[in-house]
Design a protein around this motif. Structure first.
Motif, PDB file in Angstrom:
ATOM      1  N   ASP A   9     -49.167  35.460 -34.055  1.00 50.22           N
ATOM      2  CA  ASP A   9     -50.126  34.584 -34.738  1.00 50.22           C
ATOM      3  C   ASP A   9     -49.454  33.564 -35.637  1.00 50.22           C
ATOM      4  OD1 ASP A   9     -52.113  35.982 -33.476  1.00 50.22           O
ATOM      5  OD2 ASP A   9     -52.491  37.341 -35.182  1.00 50.22           O
ATOM      6  N   LEU A  10     -48.140  33.637 -35.770  1.00 53.64           N
ATOM      7  CA  LEU A  10     -47.439  32.652 -36.581  1.00 53.64           C
ATOM      8  C   LEU A  10     -47.485  31.280 -35.915  1.00 53.64           C
ATOM      9  CD1 LEU A  10     -44.278  34.739 -37.542  1.00 53.64           C
ATOM     10  CD2 LEU A  10     -46.177  34.121 -39.063  1.00 53.64           C
ATOM     11  N   LYS A  11     -47.280  30.259 -36.711  1.00 55.74           N
ATOM     12  CA  LYS A  11     -47.205  28.923 -36.148  1.00 55.74           C
ATOM     13  C   LYS A  11     -46.000  28.827 -35.205  1.00 55.74           C
ATOM     14  CE  LYS A  11     -49.412  26.481 -39.996  1.00 55.74           C
ATOM     15  NZ  LYS A  11     -49.249  25.415 -41.027  1.00 55.74           N
ATOM     16  N   PRO A  12     -46.131  28.075 -34.131  1.00 54.37           N
ATOM     17  CA  PRO A  12     -45.002  27.968 -33.195  1.00 54.37           C
ATOM     18  C   PRO A  12     -43.709  27.525 -33.876  1.00 54.37           C
ATOM     19  CG  PRO A  12     -46.973  27.041 -32.210  1.00 54.37           C
ATOM     20  CD  PRO A  12     -47.314  27.338 -33.642  1.00 54.37           C
ATOM     21  N   PHE A  13     -43.817  26.633 -34.831  1.00 54.10           N
ATOM     22  CA  PHE A  13     -42.600  26.175 -35.506  1.00 54.10           C
ATOM     23  C   PHE A  13     -41.980  27.301 -36.330  1.00 54.10           C
ATOM     24  CE2 PHE A  13     -40.465  24.111 -39.136  1.00 54.10           C
ATOM     25  CZ  PHE A  13     -39.483  23.417 -38.434  1.00 54.10           C
ATOM     26  N   THR A  14     -42.817  28.139 -36.938  1.00 53.68           N
ATOM     27  CA  THR A  14     -42.295  29.264 -37.713  1.00 53.68           C
ATOM     28  C   THR A  14     -41.580  30.255 -36.807  1.00 53.68           C
ATOM     29  OG1 THR A  14     -44.130  28.992 -39.282  1.00 53.68           O
ATOM     30  CG2 THR A  14     -42.911  31.066 -39.350  1.00 53.68           C
ATOM     31  N   ARG A  15     -42.171  30.551 -35.659  1.00 52.64           N
ATOM     32  CA  ARG A  15     -41.501  31.459 -34.722  1.00 52.64           C
ATOM     33  C   ARG A  15     -40.186  30.854 -34.224  1.00 52.64           C
ATOM     34  NH1 ARG A  15     -46.668  31.962 -32.326  1.00 52.64           N
ATOM     35  NH2 ARG A  15     -45.905  30.755 -30.532  1.00 52.64           N
ATOM     36  N   GLU A  16     -40.171  29.552 -34.012  1.00 57.03           N
ATOM     37  CA  GLU A  16     -38.934  28.924 -33.545  1.00 57.03           C
ATOM     38  C   GLU A  16     -37.843  29.003 -34.604  1.00 57.03           C
ATOM     39  OE1 GLU A  16     -36.887  27.293 -30.377  1.00 57.03           O
ATOM     40  OE2 GLU A  16     -38.928  28.100 -30.507  1.00 57.03           O
ATOM     41  N   VAL A  17     -38.214  28.846 -35.868  1.00 56.38           N
ATOM     42  CA  VAL A  17     -37.231  28.971 -36.947  1.00 56.38           C
ATOM     43  C   VAL A  17     -36.718  30.409 -37.029  1.00 56.38           C
ATOM     44  CG1 VAL A  17     -36.938  28.874 -39.456  1.00 56.38           C
ATOM     45  CG2 VAL A  17     -38.112  27.017 -38.266  1.00 56.38           C
ATOM     46  N   ALA A  18     -37.611  31.388 -36.871  1.00 49.79           N
ATOM     47  CA  ALA A  18     -37.188  32.792 -36.885  1.00 49.79           C
ATOM     48  C   ALA A  18     -36.216  33.075 -35.742  1.00 49.79           C
ATOM     49  CB  ALA A  18     -38.404  33.708 -36.802  1.00 49.79           C
ATOM     50  N   ARG A  19     -36.459  32.489 -34.588  1.00 51.13           N
ATOM     51  CA  ARG A  19     -35.556  32.669 -33.453  1.00 51.13           C
ATOM     52  C   ARG A  19     -34.208  31.996 -33.715  1.00 51.13           C
ATOM     53  NH1 ARG A  19     -37.230  33.412 -28.346  1.00 51.13           N
ATOM     54  NH2 ARG A  19     -36.320  31.428 -27.657  1.00 51.13           N
ATOM     55  N   ASP A  20     -34.236  30.823 -34.342  1.00 51.72           N
ATOM     56  CA  ASP A  20     -32.974  30.161 -34.692  1.00 51.72           C
ATOM     57  C   ASP A  20     -32.161  31.018 -35.660  1.00 51.72           C
ATOM     58  OD1 ASP A  20     -33.469  27.969 -33.089  1.00 51.72           O
ATOM     59  OD2 ASP A  20     -34.417  26.804 -34.702  1.00 51.72           O
ATOM     60  N   LEU A  21     -32.827  31.607 -36.633  1.00 46.25           N
ATOM     61  CA  LEU A  21     -32.133  32.459 -37.592  1.00 46.25           C
ATOM     62  C   LEU A  21     -31.522  33.679 -36.885  1.00 46.25           C
ATOM     63  CD1 LEU A  21     -31.401  33.265 -40.491  1.00 46.25           C
ATOM     64  CD2 LEU A  21     -33.678  34.296 -40.702  1.00 46.25           C
ATOM     65  N   ALA A  22     -32.274  34.301 -35.990  1.00 43.88           N
ATOM     66  CA  ALA A  22     -31.758  35.462 -35.269  1.00 43.88           C
ATOM     67  C   ALA A  22     -30.575  35.076 -34.380  1.00 43.88           C
ATOM     68  CB  ALA A  22     -32.869  36.095 -34.433  1.00 43.88           C
ATOM     69  N   ALA A  23     -30.656  33.915 -33.723  1.00 45.75           N
ATOM     70  CA  ALA A  23     -29.551  33.483 -32.850  1.00 45.75           C
ATOM     71  C   ALA A  23     -28.291  33.214 -33.651  1.00 45.75           C
ATOM     72  CB  ALA A  23     -29.971  32.242 -32.066  1.00 45.75           C
ATOM     73  N   LEU A  24     -28.425  32.590 -34.816  1.00 45.70           N
ATOM     74  CA  LEU A  24     -27.246  32.312 -35.640  1.00 45.70           C
ATOM     75  C   LEU A  24     -26.606  33.600 -36.143  1.00 45.70           C
ATOM     76  CD1 LEU A  24     -28.591  29.252 -37.688  1.00 45.70           C
ATOM     77  CD2 LEU A  24     -26.856  29.229 -35.888  1.00 45.70           C
ATOM     78  N   VAL A  25     -27.422  34.576 -36.500  1.00 47.90           N
ATOM     79  CA  VAL A  25     -26.879  35.858 -36.944  1.00 47.90           C
ATOM     80  C   VAL A  25     -26.192  36.574 -35.779  1.00 47.90           C
ATOM     81  CG1 VAL A  25     -27.469  38.132 -37.852  1.00 47.90           C
ATOM     82  CG2 VAL A  25     -28.527  36.086 -38.825  1.00 47.90           C
ATOM     83  N   ALA A  26     -26.783  36.509 -34.587  1.00 48.38           N
ATOM     84  CA  ALA A  26     -26.163  37.142 -33.414  1.00 48.38           C
ATOM     85  C   ALA A  26     -24.829  36.497 -33.074  1.00 48.38           C
ATOM     86  CB  ALA A  26     -27.111  37.059 -32.216  1.00 48.38           C
ATOM     87  N   ASP A  27     -24.719  35.170 -33.285  1.00 48.87           N
ATOM     88  CA  ASP A  27     -23.426  34.517 -33.055  1.00 48.87           C
ATOM     89  C   ASP A  27     -22.347  35.082 -33.980  1.00 48.87           C
ATOM     90  OD1 ASP A  27     -24.698  32.959 -31.182  1.00 48.87           O
ATOM     91  OD2 ASP A  27     -24.956  31.229 -32.515  1.00 48.87           O
ATOM     92  N   GLY A  28     -22.714  35.366 -35.201  1.00 50.91           N
ATOM     93  CA  GLY A  28     -21.745  35.941 -36.133  1.00 50.91           C
ATOM     94  C   GLY A  28     -21.410  37.379 -35.838  1.00 50.91           C
TER      95      GLY A  28
END
Length: 439
Positions: free
Chosen positions: A403-422
């Motif tokens: 139910d989150l805004k699409p942009f909010t979910r996209e930011v959450a995915r960006d944060l998870a991807a950056l952490v996974a890179d580390g």
């Protein structure tokens, strides 16, 4: 006087006269020295068969006068010495012809000949035409319409947005080894949204990854991480500590957690102030040891401060950290001091590899200062992510990820991807140093 005898007749008959003794005066047994034999043989003794005559050498006398004088004589032998022997340096034996390979399928057929010879007959196998794997149906409005309109003959692939989404999914779903990865979410000041960022990032991980992800509330005070999902159990982190030695299967551990629709498991802290006691180092170690048996990724919410026992125990296991800061100047200063503490207490690699979550939805946010704050942290952390304002996040209640805004979910995915890179970087070998710095 010598006695002569003459023998007439066909063939040799009688006794040889040389063996007949004669008496002579003075020598009665002297042999006869003058003797004549007359032998008459038949004209045809043996007839040669035709098969022998065909291979026989003609009985022709060789007269030496007719031979070539230059031809070698049978009576002369030419001896070659080592001095006259010439050996070529290189010998060209011609091209090397490789042997033919053996056939995979050889059948023997009998021919009706006199000698009944068997000849191999090579039978070629029929070649099957391999079908090319069909590409999956493309995603995207125009791409899918073209694919359907041409009866699946034209497949131009996914749209640019879909390719970007799949690439982000691949980064989030990056596989780890058998060891569990721990990611503490830290903040120096309360009220900046550390719990919200913990739940948001953990949901993004669980929504994409195929393995199991857990979020653990290690807040020394009453944590609210369990309130961000629909509670399905009253069990808390204290119950896991008390039963840690008796939990031997994933089913036993799951009875103590609440599971979100994304697949995220949340281990809540005690809600009652009378039961809530600080989770010490041994308590966190017990929970982490049990969770590491069943989960590939564990995200911990340590609340505010980094010097309490549970936070220090979480840092000792940390593979990467996320630092949460508000967009205000005071909040950013607290986050900067937290980085300084990590750098000066043996966690320099964690600080350098950290990801800063800048929550722009906090009270008193001055958007004019956001770029200056980001410029300050750009030289101290690996990446910076802005957390946008979302009414569902600002309410502080249960977070329904879909139910989150699409942009909010996209930011959450960006944060998870950056952490996974580390998390793919080598493990930090720094050692924590216990110093008494107040949070």
């Amino acid at each position: 006087m010598t006695t002569r005898q003459k023998i007439h007749g066909e063939g040799v008959s009688g006794i040889p006269l040389a063996a007949v003794p004669t008496s002579t005066p003075g020598n009665e047994f002297a042999p006869v020295t003058d003797m004549i034999y007359t032998v008459s043989l038949p004209v045809a003794v043996h007839e040669t068969p035709d098969d022998e005559a065909a291979v026989a050498i003609a009985d022709i006398a060789i007269v030496p006068v007719y031979l070539d004088s230059s031809a070698p004589s049978t009576m002369s032998i030419s001896v070659v010495t080592e001095d006259s022997l010439t050996v070529p340096e290189t010998t060209d034996f011609g091209p090397v012809i490789p042997a033919l390979p053996e056939s995979d399928d050889v059948r023997v057929r009998r021919h009706s000949s006199r000698r009944n010879i068997r000849k191999p007959v090579v039978v070629e196998k029929p070649t099957r035409r391999r079908k090319r794997p069909r590409r999956p149906a493309p995603e995207g409005l125009l791409q899918h319409a073209l694919y359907s309109g041409t009866f699946h003959l034209v497949n131009v692939g996914d749209s640019w947005a879909v390719r970007q989404r799949k690439a982000l999914d691949a980064r989030i779903a990056r596989s780890f080894d058998s060891r569990t990865r721990f990611v503490p979410v830290l903040s120096r000041k309360g009220g900046v949204g550390a719990t919200t960022v913990t739940a948001l990032m953990a949901m993004a991980f669980a929504d994409v990854r195929d393995d199991r992800v857990i979020a653990i509330d290690t807040n020394p005070d009453r944590g609210t991480l369990g309130d961000r999902v629909t509670r399905t159990t009253r069990s808390t982190v204290r119950d896991v500590v008390a039963r840690s030695r008796r939990i031997e299967s994933a089913e036993q551990f799951v009875s103590h957690v609440s599971t979100d629709v994304t697949g995220l498991d949340v281990l809540a802290s005690d809600a009652s102030p009378s039961r809530s006691t600080p989770l010490g180092e041994h308590g966190f170690t017990a929970v982490a040891d049990v969770a590491s048996q069943f989960y590939a990724l564990a995200v911990t919410d340590g609340g505010s401060g980094v010097v309490h026992a549970a936070a220090k125990a979480a840092l000792q296991r940390a593979d990467a950290v996320v630092i949460v800061s508000g967009a205000g100047v005071d909040e950013a200063r607290s986050a900067s001091e937290l980085l300084t503490w990590l750098e000066t207490n043996g966690y320099g690699e964690l600080a350098e590899n950290a990801v800063l979550a800048l929550n722009t939805a906090t009270i008193g946010t001055n958007l004019d200062k956001v770029e200056e704050i980001e410029a300050h942290f750009a030289a101290r952390v690996r990446e910076i992510v802005r957390i946008p304002y979302d009414p569902l996040l600002a309410s502080g209640s249960v977070i329904h990820y879909q139910d989150l805004k699409p942009f909010t979910r996209e930011v959450a995915r960006d944060l998870a991807a950056l952490v996974a890179d580390g998390l793919a970087e080598p493990e930090s070998t720094s050692t924590a140093v216990d110093v008494g710095v107040d949070a």
